[in-house]
Enzyme design. Structure first.
Site, PDB file in Angstrom:
ATOM      1  N   GLU A   1      -7.309  25.553 -91.885  1.00  0.00           N
ATOM      2  CA  GLU A   1      -7.553  26.241 -90.617  1.00  0.00           C
ATOM      3  C   GLU A   1      -8.837  25.766 -89.947  1.00  0.00           C
ATOM      4  OE1 GLU A   1      -8.056  30.750 -88.797  1.00  0.00           O
ATOM      5  OE2 GLU A   1      -8.388  30.394 -90.918  1.00  0.00           O
ATOM      6  N   ASP A   2      -9.910  25.578 -90.713  1.00  0.00           N
ATOM      7  CA  ASP A   2     -11.236  25.374 -90.127  1.00  0.00           C
ATOM      8  C   ASP A   2     -11.756  23.942 -90.199  1.00  0.00           C
ATOM      9  OD1 ASP A   2     -11.352  28.064 -89.501  1.00  0.00           O
ATOM     10  OD2 ASP A   2     -12.283  28.615 -91.401  1.00  0.00           O
TER      11      ASP A   2
END
Length: 741
Positions: free
Chosen positions: A76-77
């Site tokens: 996600e990051d």
């Protein structure tokens, strides 16, 4: 920030043969990917995955789960991909990280439809692999511990989501420690004033009783030890949120709480649990009504322990929980306590994890909840409401007459009990005996009740039961049974309509012919077609055309004129798809038809009881499951009662055959002078105008006036209006109006 070797040491404490290479690689990969990122607190972002991994080591999780914790934010990051993680760490770890990435995007404080769909996705992910939930809860716990670094609006949203979803879900999985901490952290952010007040009171109480806990610990340890029970006794203080909810629920003051301080007695064996209980009860007086044996009857999430309250040393009420080391571990970590290691093949560098779905009873609730997702009658909002209801409820344990234990949410009724035994038992329930006495089915059940369900095969569960039932299982089953009953009634009505329509066309209605034509009508089964005809959604002529196309020309019109029926019966098959009703002449007919007065057939039809309806009125039909259809004039004030139930409204209209005239019910109210002969004059007007008095009621209103209610039978609205106008012309009558019931 925790170093690489420190994390490995934490894992080695419970798994000396852990895969260090896997953990080292996950540590280095995660740290490199998150290297440039910072948290709101200013700490390196990678400190968060490390803390999540550390929380999971307390649960003694397998190597794969610890690695997933280190990697859970990378997709996600960062620029990491599922394919890259799969290549480096294996498909199992990549799948878990991907599932957690998708859950990161779920919002449980959105509008209800989205919230329900997000909750559904969460449960499906958890059902696929329980480790998804364990990592998610550890992730949420660390985020809640550092929530004070976030801006206020985000803090409140995360705290509300945690209180509504994650804390009760942890409780359902038996993870009481995590549930209590999540609740307390949420409570602190959502209601800071209440939290601060309780914390202040607890601090004062702690100061007043600073020697009490050590004294009771020592007294209990010495007493048990003198009888040969090597017990570990630990005092604890009730959590602020637990105190708050108990005060709110029971309407108590802080001073009235008797279990702010509690003690856990942990002993080696099951035998020692009951030995310790006997010793405690023979030494100190037990408080009546405060004893619960969750060892002989475990909670639905597998929690086992003996709870009792005694008037202990110093005449202080003391709550005790007696359990073995194994029970204590489960009470702390719930379903995660089943994550034990077995000898066998390696998976992702760790030893095989036990299949939680087979080993844990806590998982059964999740499985049943997932099964309810497939119920087409349960919309997402209802599913979320029912599931939340069960998440937050404590439990009661009841017994069948044969001794089977049924666990139910607190507040459950015999209706819930019946459906917990079996769906068929619930559907045929007509009453209940509780501890041998007949009691109403809405009676709230208590711990230890023996419940016997009284059944009848003729029973259909009333729709109102859905509002009484507490469990989602019962509510879904009631909704399904009600829907099926209505479908059966409409199906019976549809069959009679089609039999009549086919008979008029000179054909015999056959199920086999209909089955062959269902797809031409846009449905999947004969039952669906019959129901649609009964509802007025398909015209009987459309079905006739699909089954016997030879009866119609190229334009879809009947090839030969239809014979006039002149039978004075309802027909619900207009070509417009609007349900029409033909009215009876009061004669008899032994054919299978649908008379307006509804004395035969699966779905009776009748007029509004307080005023009737007559041709010339615009009318509407109201369906009452189990009773039939009631025809109301559109201006009837009684229709307001059905404003919130549009599914019960049927679009109907008159289909009068002038060759078979019939009378219809109407009611009028008259204010008349109270003098000799007044009633005779009224009756004379009605008789002269060919009306028929069916019933009459006189109500004295004053010395000189009477109110008279008259039920009439008239031909149509013009006929009724003529009678009313001629009554108004009489000097003895002050007013004459129609009653629209």
């Amino acid at each position: 920030m925790m170093r690489q070797y420190e994390l490995v040491d934490l894992v080695k404490r419970y798994n000396p043969r852990c895969d260090e290479a896997l953990l080292d690689k996950a540590y280095v990969y995660g740290m490199m990917k998150h290297a440039p990122q910072k948290r709101a607190s200013g700490d390196p972002y990678f400190s968060h995955p490390l803390e999540v991994a550390a929380i999971l080591t307390e649960m003694r999780m397998d190597d794969a789960t610890i690695a997933v914790a280190l990697l859970h934010d990378t997709i996600e990051d960062t620029d990491a991909t599922k394919e890259e993680i799969s290549r480096m760490f294996g498909a199992e770890i990549a799948e878990l990280v991907d599932s957690l990435t998708k859950l990161k995007k779920l919002d449980f404080v959105s509008k209800k439809t989205e919230q329900a769909e997000n909750f559904r996705r969460l449960l499906l992910a958890v059902a696929a692999d329980i480790r998804v939930l364990l990592v998610k809860l550890a992730d949420r716990l660390h985020n809640m511990r550092t929530l004070h670094h976030m801006r206020e609006d985000k803090r409140l949203r995360i705290a509300e989501e945690t209180m509504e979803i994650y804390a009760p879900l942890a409780g359902r999985m038996g993870m009481q420690n995590i549930r209590e901490e999540l609740e307390d952290l949420s409570f602190r952010n959502l209601q800071p004033d209440a939290y601060a007040s309780i914390v202040t009171r607890l601090a004062l109480l702690r100061e007043e009783n600073k020697n009490l806990i050590p004294a009771i610990e020592q007294a209990l340890t010495e007493k048990l030890g003198s009888d040969g029970i090597p017990a570990r006794v630990k005092g604890r203080e009730k959590k602020p949120y637990s105190i708050f909810t108990k005060v709110q629920r029971k309407g108590l003051s802080f001073e009235q709480l008797s279990d702010i301080f509690g003690f856990r007695i942990v002993v080696p064996t099951l035998h020692d649990c009951y030995h310790a209980l006997g010793l405690v009860h023979t030494t100190w007086s037990m408080v009546p009504g405060r004893f619960k044996d969750y060892i002989s009857t475990p909670k639905q999430n597998d929690y086992r322990s003996i709870h009792t309250t005694v008037v202990g040393p110093g005449r202080q009420r003391v709550e005790l929980q007696i359990r073995t080391e194994e029970m204590h571990r489960f009470a702390e970590y719930g379903i995660a306590a089943h994550a034990l290691y077995k000898d066998g093949d390696k998976i992702s560098g760790g030893r095989n994890i036990v299949d939680l779905s087979k080993e844990s009873g806590a998982y059964s609730w999740l499985r049943e909840t997932i099964e309810r997702l497939n119920d087409p009658s349960l919309n997402p909002e209802e599913f979320l409401e029912n599931t939340k209801l069960e998440l937050f409820q404590d439990q009661v344990f009841c017994f069948t007459p044969k001794g089977r234990i049924i666990a139910l949410p607190r507040g459950a009724t015999p209706i819930d009990f019946a459906y917990a035994v079996h769906t068929d038992v619930g559907n045929t329930c007509v009453g209940a005996k509780i501890n041998g006495r007949i009691r109403p089915v809405m009676t709230e059940l208590a711990n230890g009740d023996e419940v016997e369900i009284v059944r009848s095969d003729a029973q259909v569960p009333p729709a109102a039961w859905e509002q009484i039932a507490v469990t989602g299982r019962a509510r879904a089953a009631i909704r399904r049974a009600t829907r099926d009953a209505v479908r059966k009634q409409f199906g019976g009505l549809g069959r009679q309509i089609l039999e009549r329509a086919f008979e008029r066309a000179g054909r015999t209605f056959l199920d086999a012919d209909l089955a062959a034509a269902v797809h031409r009508l846009g449905h999947n089964s004969s039952t669906e077609v019959l129901t649609a005809v009964g509802r007025g959604e398909i015209a009987s002529e459309a079905v006739l055309r699909a089954v016997h196309p030879e009866l119609f020309d190229a334009r879809g019109q009947p090839a030969t004129p239809r014979p006039a029926t002149g039978d004075g019966w309802f027909d619900a098959g207009s070509t417009s798809g609007v349900m029409k009703f033909r009215v009876p002449d009061g004669g008899s007919d032994d054919r299978t038809s649908i008379p307006i007065r509804g004395l035969s057939g699966d779905l009776p039809v009748r007029f509004a009881p307080n005023g009737g309806a007559v041709p010339g009125d615009r009318i509407v039909g109201i369906l009452t499951p189990g009773e039939g259809i009631t025809i109301y004039p559109i201006q009837s004030p009684a229709l307001k009662a059905f404003d919130e139930e549009p599914s019960r409204w049927l679009d109907v209209r008159w289909d009068i055959d002038p060759t078979t005239p019939a009378r219809f019910p109407a009611r009028i109210t008259i204010n008349s002078l109270n003098e000799p002969g007044s009633l005779a004059q009224i009756a004379q007007v009605i008789a002269e105008n060919d009306g028929n008095i069916d019933n009459i009621k006189m109500i004295p209103k004053a010395a000189d006036f009477h109110e008279i209610l008259i039920d009439l039978e008239v031909w149509d609205l013009k006929h009724l209006t003529r009678i009313i106008n001629q009554l108004r012309a009489k000097p003895i009558i002050a007013s004459a109006t129609r009653v629209n019931g």
